[in-house]
Scaffold this motif. Structure first.
Motif, PDB file in Angstrom:
ATOM      1  N   GLU A   1       0.783  -1.237   0.098  1.00 29.68           N
ATOM      2  CA  GLU A   1      -0.063   0.088  -0.121  1.00 29.68           C
ATOM      3  C   GLU A   1       0.884   1.160   0.092  1.00 29.68           C
ATOM      4  O   GLU A   1       0.410   2.167  -0.690  1.00 29.68           O
ATOM      5  N   GLU A   2       1.924   1.214   0.690  1.00 30.14           N
ATOM      6  CA  GLU A   2       2.675   2.525   0.884  1.00 30.14           C
ATOM      7  C   GLU A   2       3.802   2.672  -0.134  1.00 30.14           C
ATOM      8  O   GLU A   2       4.140   3.654  -0.623  1.00 30.14           O
ATOM      9  N   LEU A   3       4.279   1.441  -0.695  1.00 29.15           N
ATOM     10  CA  LEU A   3       5.298   1.477  -1.660  1.00 29.15           C
ATOM     11  C   LEU A   3       4.853   1.165  -3.101  1.00 29.15           C
ATOM     12  O   LEU A   3       5.572   1.107  -4.049  1.00 29.15           O
ATOM     13  N   GLU A   4       3.706   0.497  -2.989  1.00 32.92           N
ATOM     14  CA  GLU A   4       2.894   0.102  -4.339  1.00 32.92           C
ATOM     15  C   GLU A   4       3.659  -0.868  -5.013  1.00 32.92           C
ATOM     16  O   GLU A   4       3.867  -1.084  -6.338  1.00 32.92           O
ATOM     17  N   LEU A   5       3.960  -1.874  -4.016  1.00 30.36           N
ATOM     18  CA  LEU A   5       4.990  -3.118  -4.551  1.00 30.36           C
ATOM     19  C   LEU A   5       4.382  -4.470  -4.350  1.00 30.36           C
ATOM     20  O   LEU A   5       4.196  -4.680  -3.010  1.00 30.36           O
ATOM     21  N   GLU A   6       3.757  -4.948  -5.224  1.00 36.37           N
ATOM     22  CA  GLU A   6       3.389  -6.362  -4.960  1.00 36.37           C
ATOM     23  C   GLU A   6       4.271  -7.449  -4.309  1.00 36.37           C
ATOM     24  O   GLU A   6       5.401  -7.458  -4.711  1.00 36.37           O
ATOM     25  N   CYS A   7       3.960  -8.389  -3.199  1.00 33.28           N
ATOM     26  CA  CYS A   7       4.822  -8.715  -2.574  1.00 33.28           C
ATOM     27  C   CYS A   7       4.075 -10.157  -1.781  1.00 33.28           C
ATOM     28  O   CYS A   7       2.912 -10.201  -1.553  1.00 33.28           O
ATOM     29  N   SER A   8       5.012 -10.853  -1.261  1.00 30.88           N
ATOM     30  CA  SER A   8       4.418 -12.025  -0.288  1.00 30.88           C
ATOM     31  C   SER A   8       5.369 -11.736   1.051  1.00 30.88           C
ATOM     32  O   SER A   8       6.525 -11.457   0.978  1.00 30.88           O
ATOM     33  N   VAL A   9       5.028 -11.998   2.223  1.00 30.80           N
ATOM     34  CA  VAL A   9       5.517 -11.919   3.227  1.00 30.80           C
ATOM     35  C   VAL A   9       5.344 -13.006   4.165  1.00 30.80           C
ATOM     36  O   VAL A   9       4.089 -13.660   4.359  1.00 30.80           O
ATOM     37  N   GLU A  10       6.496 -13.579   4.848  1.00 23.62           N
ATOM     38  CA  GLU A  10       6.185 -14.858   5.446  1.00 23.62           C
ATOM     39  C   GLU A  10       6.955 -14.575   6.972  1.00 23.62           C
ATOM     40  O   GLU A  10       8.362 -14.232   6.886  1.00 23.62           O
ATOM     41  N   GLU A  11       6.563 -14.960   7.970  1.00 23.05           N
ATOM     42  CA  GLU A  11       7.164 -15.341   9.261  1.00 23.05           C
ATOM     43  C   GLU A  11       7.945 -16.521   9.139  1.00 23.05           C
ATOM     44  O   GLU A  11       7.468 -17.561   9.023  1.00 23.05           O
ATOM     45  N   ILE A  12       9.461 -16.586   9.152  1.00 27.27           N
ATOM     46  CA  ILE A  12      10.179 -17.902   9.059  1.00 27.27           C
ATOM     47  C   ILE A  12      10.823 -18.086  10.264  1.00 27.27           C
ATOM     48  O   ILE A  12      11.170 -19.350  10.304  1.00 27.27           O
ATOM     49  N   GLU A  13      11.015 -17.286  11.344  1.00 27.32           N
ATOM     50  CA  GLU A  13      11.282 -17.765  12.743  1.00 27.32           C
ATOM     51  C   GLU A  13      10.571 -16.939  13.745  1.00 27.32           C
ATOM     52  O   GLU A  13      10.073 -15.926  13.441  1.00 27.32           O
ATOM     53  N   CYS A  14      10.243 -17.614  14.947  1.00 28.85           N
ATOM     54  CA  CYS A  14       9.625 -16.787  15.853  1.00 28.85           C
ATOM     55  C   CYS A  14      10.312 -17.188  17.342  1.00 28.85           C
ATOM     56  O   CYS A  14      10.434 -18.392  17.482  1.00 28.85           O
ATOM     57  N   ILE A  15      10.158 -16.138  17.990  1.00 29.03           N
ATOM     58  CA  ILE A  15      10.711 -16.344  19.354  1.00 29.03           C
ATOM     59  C   ILE A  15       9.912 -17.414  20.216  1.00 29.03           C
ATOM     60  O   ILE A  15      10.260 -18.230  20.946  1.00 29.03           O
TER      61      ILE A  15
END
Length: 304
Positions: A134-148
């Motif tokens: 929304e802010e950069l107008e870049l289509e993307c995928s986001v994934e959490e790969i590690e978590c505390i």
């Protein structure tokens, strides 16, 4: 400059929001209230943080973690997420169109005190996706790969940009001239920097159009997009900081700061939307449904 290559990304998914049914009722209600406050912060702040393409280009063309961190966009992004309540995020790994961010002592994990052995940072994952899309107008995928909460030392998030979307924002008219075999009106140093960036993004290979570059110029470079010019969301903060640094007294600085804020508010904070053609809109929609650049190009060629 050699291609830095891709980091060994993991493929497991963060999944949906974790349940908060474990633990005491007080813990659950406290976590729920904190999560609602975070979501409210995100909803209130995001509409005001649209970034112009010329600033996003600097971020995309930065070819090392150090140069990425030195961009105004990166500093704004990190401050923005910290102010919202998402912790002290930092970039720890980079390859063209691929970024890994880490959040040590992630406060989002505190929303789920009774949960362990699973990834819980859906709020951060969603916020990263919204920021890039929304802010950069870049289509993307986001994934959490590690978590505390899953036994890792820090929480890590992988952001993968969609190539067509990244190229559309990253390439200006001078870049397109280079890809067309025409020297743009820039000096030798700038020309070398542009060629290096185009090579890193695999649009050029040894100074010539690569297969990807040829495909992009054939099918996507003709998509006409009117780029809107507006101030970045951090401009006012930088101007106020500059005013404070150039005044010897608080009173003098405060008076000038107040005038600057009033002028900014009168000017309005609504960021203009970019104007795109119907053909470009169709391309963007196809890009969202396509996993690879090659597959998207095949679809576009078939539809011609």
């Amino acid at each position: 400059m050699s291609d830095p290559g891709l980091p060994p990304f993991m493929t497991n998914s963060a999944g949906g929001p974790p349940a908060m049914s474990d633990g005491s009722f007080a813990q659950s209600m406290g976590a729920f209230g904190a999560l609602l406050k975070l979501q409210q912060n995100i909803s209130e702040r995001f509409p005001k943080s649209r970034v112009p393409w010329n600033e996003t280009r600097k971020f995309l063309k930065a070819s090392t973690i150090e140069t990425i961190r030195s961009t105004s966009l990166y500093r704004f992004h990190m401050d923005f997420f910290r102010d919202i309540g998402l912790g002290n995020m930092q970039l720890i790994s980079y390859a063209p169109m691929h970024y890994i961010y880490a959040v040590p002592n992630n406060p989002v994990c505190n929303f789920y005190p009774a949960l362990n052995n699973q990834k819980v940072c859906v709020a951060t994952t969603d916020a990263l996706h919204r920021f890039f899309r929304e802010e950069l107008e870049l289509e993307c995928s986001v994934e959490e790969i590690e978590c505390i909460k899953n036994g890792n030392e820090v929480c890590k998030f992988k952001v993968d940009l969609q190539p067509i979307s990244a190229y559309q924002v990253m390439l200006d008219e001078h870049d397109k001239m280079i890809l067309s075999g025409v020297r743009p009106p820039v000096d030798d140093n700038e020309l070398r920097d542009r060629v290096r960036a185009l090579t890193v993004y695999k649009l050029l290979d040894n100074g010539r159009l690569s297969e990807i570059g040829t495909a992009y110029m054939q099918f996507a470079a003709t998509m006409k997009v009117e780029e809107k010019i507006f101030d970045p969301p951090w401009k006012l903060k930088e101007e106020l900081t500059s005013i404070a640094a150039t005044h010897n007294t608080f009173g003098g600085a405060f008076g000038e700061m107040a005038k600057k804020v009033q002028v900014d508010q009168k000017g309005g904070s609504v960021t203009p939307e970019p104007v795109v053609s119907e053909e470009t809109k169709k391309l963007q929609e196809e890009a969202k449904k396509t996993d690879s650049f090659a597959e998207l190009l095949a679809k576009m060629k078939k539809n011609q």
